[in-house]
Design an enzyme around this catalytic site. Structure first.
Site, PDB file in Angstrom:
ATOM      1  N   GLY A 179       1.224  -3.150   0.644  1.00 40.98           N
ATOM      2  CA  GLY A 179       2.264  -3.554  -0.296  1.00 40.98           C
ATOM      3  C   GLY A 179       2.975  -4.869  -0.010  1.00 40.98           C
TER       4      GLY A 179
ATOM      5  N   PRO B 127      -3.023  -3.261   3.950  1.00 37.11           N
ATOM      6  CG  PRO B 127      -3.090  -5.172   5.312  1.00 37.11           C
ATOM      7  CD  PRO B 127      -3.202  -3.670   5.355  1.00 37.11           C
ATOM      8  N   GLY B 128      -3.715  -5.048   0.955  1.00 42.08           N
ATOM      9  CA  GLY B 128      -4.812  -5.453   0.078  1.00 42.08           C
ATOM     10  C   GLY B 128      -4.529  -6.830  -0.485  1.00 42.08           C
TER      11      GLY B 128
ATOM     12  NE  ARG C  74      -1.630  -8.338 -10.787  1.00 40.35           N
ATOM     13  CZ  ARG C  74      -0.580  -9.080 -10.500  1.00 40.35           C
ATOM     14  NH1 ARG C  74      -0.606 -10.368 -10.718  1.00 40.35           N
ATOM     15  NH2 ARG C  74       0.500  -8.539  -9.993  1.00 40.35           N
TER      16      ARG C  74
ATOM     17  CB  CYS D 117      -9.258  -9.976 -31.022  1.00 37.54           C
ATOM     18  SG  CYS D 117     -10.498 -11.174 -31.441  1.00 37.54           S
TER      19      CYS D 117
HETATM   20  C1  LIG Z   1      -2.849  -0.260  -3.629  1.00 36.45           C
HETATM   21  C2  LIG Z   1      -2.721   0.409  -2.342  1.00 36.45           C
HETATM   22  C3  LIG Z   1      -2.638  -0.326  -1.177  1.00 36.45           C
HETATM   23  C4  LIG Z   1      -2.596  -1.830  -1.147  1.00 36.45           C
HETATM   24  O1  LIG Z   1      -1.482  -2.380  -1.758  1.00 36.45           O
HETATM   25  P1  LIG Z   1      -1.311  -3.976  -1.734  1.00 36.45           P
HETATM   26  O2  LIG Z   1      -0.088  -4.202  -2.540  1.00 36.45           O
HETATM   27  O3  LIG Z   1      -2.518  -4.550  -2.380  1.00 36.45           O
HETATM   28  O4  LIG Z   1      -1.178  -4.384  -0.320  1.00 36.45           O
HETATM   29  C5  LIG Z   1      -2.620   0.368   0.014  1.00 36.45           C
HETATM   30  N1  LIG Z   1      -2.656   1.718   0.060  1.00 36.45           N
HETATM   31  C6  LIG Z   1      -2.724   2.452  -1.065  1.00 36.45           C
HETATM   32  C7  LIG Z   1      -2.792   3.926  -0.966  1.00 36.45           C
HETATM   33  C8  LIG Z   1      -2.749   1.845  -2.297  1.00 36.45           C
HETATM   34  O5  LIG Z   1      -2.794   2.588  -3.396  1.00 36.45           O
END
Ligand SMILES: *Cc1c(COP(=O)(O)O)cnc(C)c1O
Length: 433
Positions: free
Chosen positions: A247, A293-294, A332, A363
């Site tokens: 997050g 983290p993603g 988004r 569209c």
């Molecule tokens: C989406 C998610 C993440 C990653 O969140 P980011 O905002 O991309 O860092 C990590 N753990 C879980 C369970 C998620 O659903």
């Protein structure tokens, strides 16, 4: 712009990524085009993994692969020695297809299907994060059938309010994710899963939301989770693992904090310190710490290049600048009014004396990429770049209006290569009967 070390403006006034001029990328690959800077991704992986190791010790960074999932990203993160968080059979399949070590995967989801659970168990996924009673029943049966004991976590809801857009906030009591600690639901489900013969409940998971800048929300989550671990210990239940989710926020546009790769390490450091002192104070075993983290690993590594098409000037109202992409490659804004920085990729030094709303070609009136963008005067045929599109863009893309999903090019050390090839119209009708 942001602080990506390899995003530069060269002497010709053009945007460069990973040492490659975006004009050359446009010439070689066409538009729309996703471009990702491999070094940025690797730097983030390394800094997260090293900080976790040095500041905390036992644990694992699991890249949340829903942010950007394809074969090559699993190869890259595996080379960097980190694990993955996956949320579907498709993501698991992609990881498995390149020999990703499945024991380093956490499988999430509020409604995993029977087939997804079977696939995960067959492939020896490290941790499955449970999110319902019936899921525990189903998984227990599957494991019994396969004669294995599966490590599981339970997703709980610590009730921490993270300051972010409510659509992407997930840890409130009213959420489709997780069991609330405060309501007593979490304790009930812990006791329930504990009794399952084929499930090995090793710990709990929480994910308090996304695009969060405030370290305090993460520290609060550490407090709530360790309080609950202490409470459970007092009734005889101890855990070895704690998964605190992901997050961490990234820079999209003015108003967001700009952080260097190195500054992201501070999130991990602060969480590590808070957790170490909390377990000491509360007399707990120091858990194996998983962080997921993603967005912060891939988000700022990516840009999208477009060619400008029609420009519609509505006297006294606004000027729409239409690009050859839109909500099919980046939904988004349409989903939650996400903000982006847009730049004139080949004219970076020109005076920005025009204001445009960047519209897609779908569209759908809501097909907007960004509003009120300060740009130089732009003509049809010129190129714009949207920054920080590495996360939740390709992975959220669709073939809406039967538009083709753009290819993804990875750049590194002045070189570029496809990691996802362009779709063709043939691909669109491949499964049509
Ligand atoms: C989406 C998610 C993440 C990653 O969140 P980011 O905002 O991309 O860092 C990590 N753990 C879980 C369970 C998620 O659903």
């Amino acid at each position: 712009m942001n602080q990506r070390e390899t995003l530069k403006v060269n002497e010709k006034g053009r945007l460069e990524i990973g040492g490659v001029d975006t004009s050359d990328l446009v010439k070689q690959y066409g538009t729309p085009l996703y471009v990702m800077d491999q070094k940025y991704i690797e730097d983030m992986c390394k800094i997260y993994a090293d900080t976790l190791k040095n500041e905390y010790g036992d644990g694992m960074i699991c890249y949340a692969s829903k942010a950007f999932s394809c074969k090559e990203i699993y190869r890259i993160i595996n080379n960097m020695g980190i694990g993955a968080d996956s949320v579907s059979g498709g993501e698991l399949y992609t990881a498995a297809s390149v020999g990703f070590p499945m024991e380093k995967i956490c499988l999430h989801g509020n409604n995993k299907t029977y087939n997804e659970l079977c696939f995960a168990v067959e492939n020896k996924v490290g941790y499955i994060v449970l999110d319902s009673y019936t899921e525990a029943d189903t998984l227990d049966d599957i494991c019994k059938g396969q004669g294995v004991k599966q490590k599981v976590l339970i997703r709980v809801n610590p009730g921490v309010e993270a300051h972010t857009h409510h659509f992407i906030q997930t840890a409130k009591v009213d959420s489709k994710f997780g069991f609330s600690i405060d309501s007593g639901e979490a304790e009930k489900v812990v006791k329930y899963v504990k009794e399952k013969a084929n499930l090995d409940l090793v710990g709990l998971h929480c994910h308090i939301g996304s695009q969060i800048f405030e370290t305090k929300s993460f520290l609060l989550a550490v407090e709530k989770m360790t309080d609950f671990y202490q409470y459970l210990k007092n009734i005889g239940i101890e855990f070895d693992v704690l998964n605190l989710g992901g997050g961490f926020g990234i820079y999209y546009a003015e108003g967001d904090e700009k952080k260097s790769c190195a500054e992201y390490a501070n999130y991990i450091k602060n969480i590590a310190n808070e957790l170490k002192s909390a377990v000491e104070k509360k007399g707990l075993k120091k858990p194996y710490l998983i962080l997921e983290p993603g967005r912060s690993i891939v988000g700022e590594a990516g840009i999208t290049l477009y060619t400008v098409g029609r420009i519609k000037d509505i006297e006294g109202i606004k000027t729409y600048l239409a690009i050859n992409g839109g909500m099919f490659d980046n939904p988004r804004f349409a989903l939650y009014q996400a903000k982006y920085t847009v730049v004139a990729a080949q004219n970076m030094l020109a005076k920005k004396d025009k204001v445009y709303t960047i519209a897609g070609k779908c569209c759908e009136s809501g097909d907007i990429i960004a509003e009120d963008c300060q740009l130089p005067q732009i003509k049809e045929g010129e190129h714009v770049a949207v920054l920080s599109t590495g996360a939740y863009n390709y992975s959220m893309s669709s073939n809406y209006n039967r538009n083709l999903i753009p290819p993804v090019v990875m750049v590194k050390d002045g070189k570029s290569r496809y990691v996802i090839k362009p779709q063709t119209y043939e691909d669109l009708i491949r499964n049509d009967i």
